[in-house]
Design an enzyme around this catalytic site. Structure first.
Site, mmCIF file in Angstrom:
data_model
loop_
_atom_site.group_PDB
_atom_site.id
_atom_site.type_symbol
_atom_site.label_atom_id
_atom_site.label_comp_id
_atom_site.label_asym_id
_atom_site.label_seq_id
_atom_site.Cartn_x
_atom_site.Cartn_y
_atom_site.Cartn_z
ATOM 1 N N TRP A 208 36.368 9.587 40.983
ATOM 2 C CA TRP A 208 37.482 8.635 40.933
ATOM 3 C C TRP A 208 38.841 9.330 40.993
ATOM 4 O O TRP A 208 39.854 8.681 41.148
ATOM 5 C CB TRP A 208 37.417 7.824 39.644
ATOM 6 C CG TRP A 208 36.362 6.761 39.613
ATOM 7 C CD1 TRP A 208 35.518 6.410 40.637
ATOM 8 C CD2 TRP A 208 36.051 5.897 38.513
ATOM 9 N NE1 TRP A 208 34.710 5.380 40.232
ATOM 10 C CE2 TRP A 208 35.011 5.047 38.937
ATOM 11 C CE3 TRP A 208 36.552 5.760 37.215
ATOM 12 C CZ2 TRP A 208 34.470 4.070 38.090
ATOM 13 C CZ3 TRP A 208 36.009 4.800 36.382
ATOM 14 C CH2 TRP A 208 34.971 3.959 36.817
ATOM 15 N N HIS B 8 37.478 21.817 42.410
ATOM 16 C CA HIS B 8 37.901 20.888 43.464
ATOM 17 C C HIS B 8 39.164 21.438 44.125
ATOM 18 O O HIS B 8 40.003 22.039 43.465
ATOM 19 C CB HIS B 8 38.157 19.499 42.860
ATOM 20 C CG HIS B 8 38.328 18.450 43.913
ATOM 21 N ND1 HIS B 8 39.508 18.306 44.611
ATOM 22 C CD2 HIS B 8 37.474 17.524 44.398
ATOM 23 C CE1 HIS B 8 39.351 17.319 45.495
ATOM 24 N NE2 HIS B 8 38.129 16.829 45.384
ATOM 25 N N GLU C 211 33.582 20.738 50.879
ATOM 26 C CA GLU C 211 34.631 19.743 51.104
ATOM 27 C C GLU C 211 35.758 20.373 51.912
ATOM 28 O O GLU C 211 36.673 20.989 51.333
ATOM 29 C CB GLU C 211 35.195 19.259 49.766
ATOM 30 C CG GLU C 211 34.177 18.579 48.878
ATOM 31 C CD GLU C 211 34.841 17.583 47.942
ATOM 32 O OE1 GLU C 211 34.446 16.418 47.963
ATOM 33 O OE2 GLU C 211 35.775 17.969 47.216
ATOM 34 N N SER D 128 36.180 12.091 53.101
ATOM 35 C CA SER D 128 36.214 10.829 53.860
ATOM 36 C C SER D 128 34.828 10.263 54.166
ATOM 37 O O SER D 128 34.623 9.681 55.231
ATOM 38 C CB SER D 128 37.036 10.999 55.153
ATOM 39 O OG SER D 128 38.378 11.337 54.833
ATOM 40 N N GLY E 204 35.159 10.482 47.229
ATOM 41 C CA GLY E 204 36.443 10.232 46.575
ATOM 42 C C GLY E 204 36.870 8.780 46.754
ATOM 43 O O GLY E 204 36.372 7.880 46.080
ATOM 44 N N GLY E 205 37.775 8.552 47.708
ATOM 45 C CA GLY E 205 38.380 7.233 47.912
ATOM 46 C C GLY E 205 37.382 6.087 47.955
ATOM 47 O O GLY E 205 37.587 5.051 47.295
HETATM 48 P P1 PGA Z 1 37.611 11.552 49.794
HETATM 49 O O1 PGA Z 1 37.590 12.662 48.654
HETATM 50 O O2 PGA Z 1 36.223 10.958 49.859
HETATM 51 O O3 PGA Z 1 38.642 10.557 49.353
HETATM 52 O O4 PGA Z 1 37.972 12.227 51.065
HETATM 53 C C1 PGA Z 1 36.479 13.503 48.453
HETATM 54 C C2 PGA Z 1 36.775 14.422 47.294
HETATM 55 O O5 PGA Z 1 37.911 14.884 47.173
HETATM 56 O O6 PGA Z 1 35.889 14.703 46.464
#
Ligand code: PGA
Length: 252
Positions: free
Chosen positions: A10, A100, A171, A216, A237-238
């Site tokens: 989150w 991260h 990532e 993403s 993430g998002g």
């Molecule tokens: P995102 O972020 O899915 O919004 O690109 C992934 C993350 O930072 O863990």
């Protein structure tokens, strides 16, 4: 066989009210039936761990695990503002994200410190999710494998065969929150490179470690990504902020 693992992150989002709605919707959705042999977790901001842990526990079927987004590299002591792994364990966490790229960037975290954090997580019987990945400039100059290899080798140096109990999240920084998802084949190639590097260290570690992809991931690209042989799940993430999208990715 490595289980497919889907972990929501989150980041710094949520509120007491919206968290309760999210957990209720996701638990209800999961109770309708989920693919077998998979693992699901959500990493929430530290102040909400207690609330979300309780809400998750109240779900009739315990599909979802709780996770945290960061941890101290120290066990206890005079570290104002930090949170110890033992505290996360007490609150019911099973996973802790370490390293991260947002923490590497905004808090100047280095690989050695990230590995120390992973050790704290392991010492408290939780699973560290160790993030690695290159920037846009590093990829554009063709150095992405070299950059990620460097990050992984500094984890191996500290963690050694305890890496077998970790998850790695690849990532690419340029794909995080940008909507620019790495293609499934490009991602598979990097995951393969990571697994081969782990195998140079220890075949057993290489075959055990789950390598998640983050950047993403959405319901419409998760199926293709998760079908790749070296992609063992996702760090979301998002899209994890929307409970329906998170559920759809978990089912992908
Ligand atoms: P995102 O972020 O899915 O919004 O690109 C992934 C993350 O930072 O863990």
């Amino acid at each position: 066989m490595r289980p497919l693992t889907v972990i929501g992150n989150w980041k710094m989002n949520g509120s007491l009210a919206s968290n309760a709605d999210w957990v209720r919707i996701v638990c209800r959705g999961m109770e309708q039936g989920m693919p077998a042999g998979r693992k699901y977790a959500v990493c929430v901001p530290a102040p909400y761990l207690s609330q979300c842990g309780q809400l998750i526990q109240d779900c009739s079927l315990a599909f979802l695990s709780l996770g945290a987004q960061d941890v101290s590299a120290y066990a206890a002591g005079a570290y104002t503002g930090e949170v110890a792994a033992s505290m996360l364990k007490e609150l019911g966490c099973h996973y802790v994200i370490v390293g991260h790229s947002e923490r590497r960037q905004h808090h100047h975290e280095a690989d050695e410190q990230i590995a120390e954090k992973a050790l704290q997580v392991l010492d408290n019987d939780m699973t560290p999710v160790i993030c690695v990945g290159e920037s846009a400039d590093e990829r554009n100059s063709g150095r992405e494998v070299e950059i990620v290899r460097g990050q992984i080798s500094r984890q191996i140096a500290v963690l050694q065969d305890r890496l077998a109990d970790c998850l790695i999240a690849y990532e690419p920084i340029w794909a995080i929150g940008t909507g620019k998802v790495a293609s499934a084949q490009m991602t598979q190639d990097m995951h393969r490179a990571i697994r081969l590097q782990l195998a140079e260290f220890d075949e057993d570690v290489a075959s055990h470690v789950g390598i998640l992809y983050g950047g993403s991931v959405k319901p419409d690209n998760a199926v293709e990504l998760f079908a790749m042989p070296d992609i063992d799940g996702g760090l979301i993430g998002g899209a994890s902020l929307n409970p329906q999208d998170f559920l759809a990715i978990c089912q992908a």
